[in-house]
Design a protein around this motif. Structure first.
Motif, PDB file in Angstrom:
ATOM      1  N   HIS A  42      37.069  23.933  64.417  1.00  0.00           N
ATOM      2  CA  HIS A  42      37.374  24.113  65.840  1.00  0.00           C
ATOM      3  C   HIS A  42      36.143  24.562  66.616  1.00  0.00           C
ATOM      4  CE1 HIS A  42      41.607  23.688  64.897  1.00  0.00           C
ATOM      5  NE2 HIS A  42      41.495  24.639  63.988  1.00  0.00           N
ATOM      6  N   VAL A  44      35.491  26.384  70.321  1.00  0.00           N
ATOM      7  CA  VAL A  44      36.101  27.061  71.469  1.00  0.00           C
ATOM      8  C   VAL A  44      35.002  27.345  72.477  1.00  0.00           C
ATOM      9  CG1 VAL A  44      37.400  29.067  72.265  1.00  0.00           C
ATOM     10  CG2 VAL A  44      37.886  28.077  70.020  1.00  0.00           C
ATOM     11  N   ARG A  56      39.797  24.477  73.612  1.00  0.00           N
ATOM     12  CA  ARG A  56      39.765  24.557  72.142  1.00  0.00           C
ATOM     13  C   ARG A  56      39.838  23.148  71.586  1.00  0.00           C
ATOM     14  NH1 ARG A  56      43.362  25.157  67.624  1.00  0.00           N
ATOM     15  NH2 ARG A  56      42.608  26.714  66.115  1.00  0.00           N
TER      16      ARG A  56
END
Length: 234
Positions: A42, A44, A56
Protein backbone atom coordinates in the motif's frame (compact mmCIF):
# COMPACT_ATOMS: atom_id res chain seq x y z
CA UNK A 1 21.82 -1.34 13.26
CA UNK A 2 20.82 -0.88 9.63
CA UNK A 3 19.07 2.34 8.80
CA UNK A 4 15.82 1.90 6.82
CA UNK A 5 15.87 3.17 3.27
CA UNK A 6 12.89 4.93 1.76
CA UNK A 7 12.23 5.57 -1.93
CA UNK A 8 12.46 9.19 -3.03
CA UNK A 9 10.73 10.65 -6.09
CA UNK A 10 13.56 9.32 -8.27
CA UNK A 11 13.67 5.85 -6.71
CA UNK A 12 17.04 6.02 -4.97
CA UNK A 13 16.61 2.75 -3.06
CA UNK A 14 16.99 -0.98 -3.78
CA UNK A 15 14.41 -3.60 -2.96
CA UNK A 16 10.64 -3.51 -2.61
CA UNK A 17 8.51 -2.14 0.19
CA UNK A 18 5.31 -3.39 1.80
CA UNK A 19 4.16 0.08 2.78
CA UNK A 20 5.04 3.55 1.57
CA UNK A 21 3.83 6.50 3.65
CA UNK A 22 4.23 9.89 1.97
CA UNK A 23 4.26 12.97 4.21
CA UNK A 24 4.13 15.73 1.58
CA UNK A 25 1.30 16.70 -0.75
CA UNK A 26 1.55 15.51 -4.37
CA UNK A 27 -0.41 16.29 -7.51
CA UNK A 28 1.33 13.78 -9.81
CA UNK A 29 2.26 10.48 -8.20
CA UNK A 30 5.78 9.39 -9.23
CA UNK A 31 5.37 5.97 -10.80
CA UNK A 32 8.61 4.84 -9.18
CA UNK A 33 6.72 4.70 -5.87
CA UNK A 34 4.49 2.03 -7.41
CA UNK A 35 7.50 0.20 -8.87
CA UNK A 36 9.17 0.10 -5.47
CA UNK A 37 6.11 -1.29 -3.68
CA UNK A 38 5.56 -5.03 -3.86
CA UNK A 39 2.20 -6.31 -5.20
CA UNK A 40 -0.36 -6.24 -2.42
CA UNK A 41 1.48 -3.41 -0.73
CA UNK A 42 0.00 0.00 0.00
CA UNK A 43 0.94 3.61 -0.65
CA UNK A 44 -0.70 6.26 1.54
CA UNK A 45 -0.29 9.86 0.49
CA UNK A 46 -1.86 13.32 0.65
CA UNK A 47 -3.30 14.00 -2.80
CA UNK A 48 -3.59 17.75 -2.65
CA UNK A 49 -5.06 19.69 -5.60
CA UNK A 50 -6.48 22.09 -4.46
CA UNK A 51 -7.78 20.76 -1.11
CA UNK A 52 -5.83 17.74 0.07
CA UNK A 53 -7.34 14.32 0.71
CA UNK A 54 -5.69 11.16 1.94
CA UNK A 55 -5.37 8.57 -0.82
CA UNK A 56 -4.66 4.89 -0.09
CA UNK A 57 -3.43 2.92 -3.10
CA UNK A 58 -2.96 -0.83 -3.41
CA UNK A 59 -0.32 -2.05 -5.86
CA UNK A 60 -1.30 -4.89 -8.21
CA UNK A 61 0.61 -7.61 -10.08
CA UNK A 62 0.09 -5.85 -13.43
CA UNK A 63 2.05 -2.80 -12.26
CA UNK A 64 -0.97 -0.58 -11.62
CA UNK A 65 -2.17 0.85 -8.33
CA UNK A 66 -5.74 1.71 -7.38
CA UNK A 67 -7.37 3.15 -4.32
CA UNK A 68 -9.89 5.50 -2.77
CA UNK A 69 -9.92 8.88 -1.11
CA UNK A 70 -10.34 9.51 2.60
CA UNK A 71 -10.66 12.54 4.79
CA UNK A 72 -9.34 16.00 4.03
CA UNK A 73 -5.76 16.71 5.06
CA UNK A 74 -3.25 19.53 4.78
CA UNK A 75 0.42 18.94 3.97
CA UNK A 76 3.16 21.04 2.44
CA UNK A 77 3.40 20.08 -1.25
CA UNK A 78 6.37 18.27 -2.70
CA UNK A 79 8.58 21.11 -3.90
CA UNK A 80 8.32 20.22 -7.59
CA UNK A 81 4.54 19.69 -7.31
CA UNK A 82 3.41 23.10 -6.08
CA UNK A 83 0.10 24.30 -7.45
CA UNK A 84 0.14 27.05 -10.11
CA UNK A 85 0.17 30.49 -8.58
CA UNK A 86 -3.03 32.42 -9.18
CA UNK A 87 -2.68 35.68 -10.98
CA UNK A 88 -4.24 38.67 -9.29
CA UNK A 89 -7.67 39.98 -10.12
CA UNK A 90 -6.30 42.85 -12.17
CA UNK A 91 -4.24 40.73 -14.60
CA UNK A 92 -5.96 37.34 -14.82
CA UNK A 93 -7.14 36.79 -18.36
CA UNK A 94 -6.06 40.27 -19.42
CA UNK A 95 -5.56 39.04 -22.99
CA UNK A 96 -9.26 38.17 -23.41
CA UNK A 97 -12.51 40.08 -23.14
CA UNK A 98 -14.55 39.27 -20.02
CA UNK A 99 -17.56 37.03 -20.70
CA UNK A 100 -20.55 38.03 -18.60
CA UNK A 101 -23.81 36.24 -17.84
CA UNK A 102 -26.42 35.86 -15.13
CA UNK A 103 -26.67 32.47 -13.45
CA UNK A 104 -30.06 30.77 -13.39
CA UNK A 105 -30.50 30.97 -9.63
CA UNK A 106 -28.73 31.56 -6.37
CA UNK A 107 -28.39 28.73 -3.81
CA UNK A 108 -30.84 28.33 -0.97
CA UNK A 109 -28.81 28.72 2.26
CA UNK A 110 -31.48 26.80 4.22
CA UNK A 111 -31.50 23.76 1.93
CA UNK A 112 -29.95 20.51 3.20
CA UNK A 113 -29.12 19.58 -0.40
CA UNK A 114 -27.32 22.82 -1.20
CA UNK A 115 -23.92 21.14 -0.76
CA UNK A 116 -24.62 19.94 -4.31
CA UNK A 117 -24.44 23.53 -5.53
CA UNK A 118 -21.28 24.99 -7.05
CA UNK A 119 -21.88 28.11 -4.95
CA UNK A 120 -21.84 26.26 -1.64
CA UNK A 121 -18.68 26.97 0.41
CA UNK A 122 -18.15 23.23 0.98
CA UNK A 123 -19.26 21.13 -2.03
CA UNK A 124 -20.15 17.47 -1.55
CA UNK A 125 -16.88 15.45 -1.26
CA UNK A 126 -17.44 13.48 -4.46
CA UNK A 127 -18.12 16.63 -6.44
CA UNK A 128 -15.13 18.30 -4.80
CA UNK A 129 -12.75 15.57 -6.01
CA UNK A 130 -14.14 15.65 -9.56
CA UNK A 131 -13.94 19.43 -9.82
CA UNK A 132 -10.37 19.48 -8.52
CA UNK A 133 -9.29 16.75 -10.95
CA UNK A 134 -11.21 17.69 -14.08
CA UNK A 135 -11.40 21.48 -13.82
CA UNK A 136 -8.27 22.10 -11.78
CA UNK A 137 -9.93 24.01 -8.94
CA UNK A 138 -13.13 24.11 -6.95
CA UNK A 139 -15.16 27.23 -6.13
CA UNK A 140 -14.00 29.11 -3.06
CA UNK A 141 -15.17 32.26 -1.33
CA UNK A 142 -12.94 35.32 -1.40
CA UNK A 143 -12.61 37.85 1.38
CA UNK A 144 -15.10 40.10 -0.41
CA UNK A 145 -17.72 37.34 -0.51
CA UNK A 146 -17.40 36.60 -4.22
CA UNK A 147 -17.09 32.98 -5.36
CA UNK A 148 -13.91 32.35 -7.33
CA UNK A 149 -12.63 29.59 -9.59
CA UNK A 150 -9.17 29.78 -11.16
CA UNK A 151 -6.43 27.67 -12.70
CA UNK A 152 -3.85 30.43 -12.35
CA UNK A 153 -4.55 31.81 -15.84
CA UNK A 154 -8.29 31.65 -16.44
CA UNK A 155 -10.68 32.95 -13.81
CA UNK A 156 -14.39 32.84 -13.02
CA UNK A 157 -15.98 35.18 -10.47
CA UNK A 158 -19.57 35.03 -9.21
CA UNK A 159 -20.83 38.11 -7.40
CA UNK A 160 -24.06 38.32 -5.41
CA UNK A 161 -24.70 34.67 -6.21
CA UNK A 162 -25.79 35.37 -9.80
CA UNK A 163 -23.42 37.68 -11.74
CA UNK A 164 -20.73 35.59 -13.47
CA UNK A 165 -17.59 37.00 -15.12
CA UNK A 166 -15.15 34.68 -16.92
CA UNK A 167 -11.73 35.66 -18.25
CA UNK A 168 -8.80 33.83 -19.78
CA UNK A 169 -8.64 31.06 -22.40
CA UNK A 170 -10.98 28.71 -20.50
CA UNK A 171 -14.58 29.21 -19.38
CA UNK A 172 -13.96 27.57 -16.04
CA UNK A 173 -17.46 28.04 -14.65
CA UNK A 174 -19.00 26.47 -17.76
CA UNK A 175 -16.66 23.49 -17.34
CA UNK A 176 -17.58 23.21 -13.65
CA UNK A 177 -21.30 23.33 -14.48
CA UNK A 178 -20.79 20.55 -17.02
CA UNK A 179 -19.04 18.37 -14.43
CA UNK A 180 -21.79 19.19 -11.92
CA UNK A 181 -24.55 18.14 -14.35
CA UNK A 182 -22.78 14.89 -15.28
CA UNK A 183 -22.10 14.12 -11.60
CA UNK A 184 -25.81 14.65 -10.87
CA UNK A 185 -26.86 12.34 -13.73
CA UNK A 186 -24.60 9.63 -12.31
CA UNK A 187 -26.44 9.69 -8.99
CA UNK A 188 -24.19 12.22 -7.22
CA UNK A 189 -21.46 9.67 -6.41
CA UNK A 190 -19.62 10.11 -3.15
CA UNK A 191 -16.17 8.96 -2.11
CA UNK A 192 -17.43 5.37 -1.87
CA UNK A 193 -17.73 5.33 -5.68
CA UNK A 194 -14.76 7.51 -6.64
CA UNK A 195 -11.14 6.44 -6.69
CA UNK A 196 -7.75 6.88 -8.31
CA UNK A 197 -5.64 4.72 -10.65
CA UNK A 198 -1.93 4.92 -11.44
CA UNK A 199 -0.37 3.02 -14.36
CA UNK A 200 3.02 3.37 -16.10
CA UNK A 201 1.32 5.48 -18.80
CA UNK A 202 -1.15 7.67 -16.91
CA UNK A 203 -3.03 8.41 -13.70
CA UNK A 204 -6.61 9.52 -13.24
CA UNK A 205 -9.69 9.79 -11.05
CA UNK A 206 -12.48 7.29 -11.82
CA UNK A 207 -16.13 6.66 -10.98
CA UNK A 208 -17.16 3.05 -10.25
CA UNK A 209 -14.70 1.46 -12.73
CA UNK A 210 -10.95 1.78 -11.96
CA UNK A 211 -10.10 1.11 -15.62
CA UNK A 212 -12.06 4.08 -17.02
CA UNK A 213 -11.07 7.72 -16.31
CA UNK A 214 -13.86 9.84 -14.86
CA UNK A 215 -13.47 12.27 -17.77
CA UNK A 216 -14.51 9.50 -20.18
CA UNK A 217 -17.35 8.33 -17.95
CA UNK A 218 -18.80 11.81 -17.66
CA UNK A 219 -18.27 12.64 -21.33
CA UNK A 220 -20.46 9.68 -22.30
CA UNK A 221 -23.41 11.32 -20.60
CA UNK A 222 -22.65 14.89 -21.67
CA UNK A 223 -25.77 16.87 -22.45
CA UNK A 224 -26.32 18.97 -25.53
CA UNK A 225 -25.06 22.18 -23.92
CA UNK A 226 -21.97 23.58 -25.69
CA UNK A 227 -19.62 22.96 -22.79
CA UNK A 228 -16.95 20.38 -22.07
CA UNK A 229 -16.25 18.26 -19.04
CA UNK A 230 -12.72 19.62 -18.71
CA UNK A 231 -9.21 18.73 -19.70
CA UNK A 232 -8.42 15.01 -20.21
CA UNK A 233 -6.36 13.45 -17.43
CA UNK A 234 -4.02 11.51 -19.63
Amino acid sequence: MTRPQLPGPDGDSDGLFDRVHVTCGVTDIPYVWVERTRPGGHIVLPYNPPIGRLLRLTVHEDGSATGRFGEECSYMPLRSHGLPQSTNAGTAGADTQPRLRILDSAPDPDSDTDTESLLHPAPAPGLQVLLASLVGDEPWISGSGSVLLTDGVSRATVEDGVRLTQTGPRDLWDEAESVHRAWTRHGRPGLDRIGFTVTPQRQYVWIDDPSVPAAHTLDKSADTAPTTVGAPLG
